[in-house]
Design a protein around this motif. Structure first.
Motif, PDB file in Angstrom:
ATOM      1  N   ARG A  17      42.421  35.417 -35.211  1.00 60.32           N
ATOM      2  CA  ARG A  17      43.306  35.768 -33.983  1.00 60.32           C
ATOM      3  C   ARG A  17      42.752  34.821 -32.573  1.00 60.32           C
ATOM      4  O   ARG A  17      43.768  34.284 -32.140  1.00 60.32           O
ATOM      5  N   VAL A  18      41.349  34.638 -32.391  1.00 60.43           N
ATOM      6  CA  VAL A  18      41.227  33.709 -31.588  1.00 60.43           C
ATOM      7  C   VAL A  18      41.563  32.107 -31.488  1.00 60.43           C
ATOM      8  O   VAL A  18      42.053  31.604 -30.575  1.00 60.43           O
ATOM      9  N   GLY A  23      33.701  16.701 -24.530  1.00 59.07           N
ATOM     10  CA  GLY A  23      32.597  16.631 -25.520  1.00 59.07           C
ATOM     11  C   GLY A  23      31.756  17.421 -25.453  1.00 59.07           C
ATOM     12  O   GLY A  23      30.420  17.679 -25.936  1.00 59.07           O
ATOM     13  N   GLU A  24      32.144  18.817 -25.221  1.00 64.63           N
ATOM     14  CA  GLU A  24      31.380  20.218 -25.070  1.00 64.63           C
ATOM     15  C   GLU A  24      32.022  21.106 -25.969  1.00 64.63           C
ATOM     16  O   GLU A  24      33.327  21.357 -25.764  1.00 64.63           O
ATOM     17  N   PRO A  25      31.206  21.885 -26.669  1.00 67.65           N
ATOM     18  CA  PRO A  25      31.776  22.964 -27.515  1.00 67.65           C
ATOM     19  C   PRO A  25      32.587  24.008 -26.712  1.00 67.65           C
ATOM     20  O   PRO A  25      32.260  24.081 -25.503  1.00 67.65           O
ATOM     21  N   ILE A  26      33.569  24.749 -27.128  1.00 69.63           N
ATOM     22  CA  ILE A  26      34.170  25.950 -26.459  1.00 69.63           C
ATOM     23  C   ILE A  26      33.892  27.156 -26.719  1.00 69.63           C
ATOM     24  O   ILE A  26      33.696  27.355 -28.172  1.00 69.63           O
ATOM     25  N   ASN A  27      33.729  27.872 -25.656  1.00 76.11           N
ATOM     26  CA  ASN A  27      33.324  29.406 -26.286  1.00 76.11           C
ATOM     27  C   ASN A  27      34.409  30.046 -25.549  1.00 76.11           C
ATOM     28  O   ASN A  27      34.717  30.110 -24.462  1.00 76.11           O
ATOM     29  N   MET A  28      35.054  30.929 -26.607  1.00 75.85           N
ATOM     30  CA  MET A  28      36.172  31.921 -26.513  1.00 75.85           C
ATOM     31  C   MET A  28      35.524  33.314 -26.275  1.00 75.85           C
ATOM     32  O   MET A  28      34.963  33.650 -27.263  1.00 75.85           O
ATOM     33  N   HIS A  29      35.665  34.087 -25.294  1.00 83.03           N
ATOM     34  CA  HIS A  29      35.065  35.384 -25.258  1.00 83.03           C
ATOM     35  C   HIS A  29      36.073  36.434 -25.206  1.00 83.03           C
ATOM     36  O   HIS A  29      36.954  36.478 -24.381  1.00 83.03           O
ATOM     37  N   CYS A  30      35.652  37.490 -25.891  1.00 84.74           N
ATOM     38  CA  CYS A  30      36.371  38.758 -25.764  1.00 84.74           C
ATOM     39  C   CYS A  30      36.035  39.753 -24.764  1.00 84.74           C
ATOM     40  O   CYS A  30      34.822  40.165 -25.023  1.00 84.74           O
TER      41      CYS A  30
END
Length: 297
Positions: A251-252, A271-278
């Motif tokens: 879903r994310v 150039g940076e990883p992505i963080n998706m927060h619930c």
């Protein structure tokens, strides 16, 4: 003990009721959001109400969202429930510490402050139904009682409660919703008024009732309804309820794709990883640069 909801009719089918035991839900919410006692009580009450209102749904895909915005230090809360009484929620400021209210209880009203209660029902129509009422006490139960009376024109009594242990974990949580049918007689109305007048509180009843471990949760909830409505109480359904977030990496990922190709390209160029927060379950979903590139493939 297992969280559950009972539903049924009473007083010659002139009254319908819902009653919930939600201790695990309130405690899981406390653990996820690391809430102070006042915010645990506020979120636990709204989660309990959301679970019962979700169980009222007619369609399997129905979703109900309860949102409170206030000018108090807690700022507001949001709770979402599906038709299976799976609930999740957030409080915008999880740590609030205030002196007890005049009754010596956790001061949820001042923590929320003045504001608005929104009830959003997504029942498969083009646009969701949105009802809103001003908060009357900000203690949540009374505000929902007012919502049902004004927005849905259903005479209703809502009772909600969260009792805390000395170590700030949740001891007991639960609630009820009692609604008059359109043809309810004056005699029935009087019986409910008298029953509510003699009923101390949800937490007081549950705390006392659970000393008798010979009864199940649904039996105790039935006893709670009988203590208000009398012996003419008929339970028609029992269902489990739990704190359950429906987020997933899939879903994310879909949500990430929906921001558009250009935005994803900008993420890659950074150039940076992505963080998706619930926010509902405090789960993080990390996407490396290579994974972001795969989304564009």
């Amino acid at each position: 003990m297992s969280d559950c909801i009972i539903k049924g009719m009473a007083l010659g089918n002139e009254v319908r009721f819902f009653a919930a035991y939600t201790t695990d839900i309130a405690e899981k919410a406390r653990q996820i959001h690391n809430t102070s006692p006042i915010c645990t009580a506020a979120l636990g009450r709204l989660l309990t109400a959301g679970a019962m209102m979700g169980s009222m749904s007619k369609n399997d895909s129905d979703i109900i969202t309860l949102r409170i915005t206030g000018n108090g230090p807690a700022k507001g809360l949001t709770v979402t429930s599906d038709s299976h009484a799976n609930v999740k929620g957030i409080v915008y400021e999880p740590i609030v510490d205030l002196p007890p209210n005049l009754e010596g209880h956790l001061n949820v009203g001042d923590a929320i402050g003045d504001g608005i209660l929104y009830v959003i029902k997504d029942i498969g129509l083009k646009d969701p139904y949105v009802g809103q009422v001003p908060l009357v006490t900000s203690e949540i139960a009374e505000d929902l009682t007012y919502y049902f009376a004004t927005s849905e024109q259903i005479p209703t009594s809502v009772g909600l409660g969260v009792l805390m242990n000395h170590d700030n974990t949740v001891d007991k949580a639960g609630g009820f919703i009692i609604q008059l049918m359109p043809f309810a007689s004056e005699e029935t109305i009087k019986k409910i008024e008298d029953g509510l007048a003699g009923f101390k509180s949800v937490t007081s009843f549950l705390s006392s009732a659970f000393h008798d471990r010979s009864k199940s949760e649904d039996e105790i909830l039935t006893d709670m309804m009988r203590s208000i409505l009398g012996d003419d109480v008929h339970v028609e359904d029992k269902m489990p309820t739990e704190y359950k977030c429906n987020c997933s990496r899939e879903r994310v990922t879909k949500a990430l794709i929906s921001v558009g190709r250009k935005e994803i390209e900008n993420m890659i160029n950074d150039g940076e990883p992505i963080n998706m927060h619930c926010e509902f379950c405090n789960t993080d979903y990390k996407f490396s640069i290579e994974e972001l590139k795969e989304l564009l493939a």
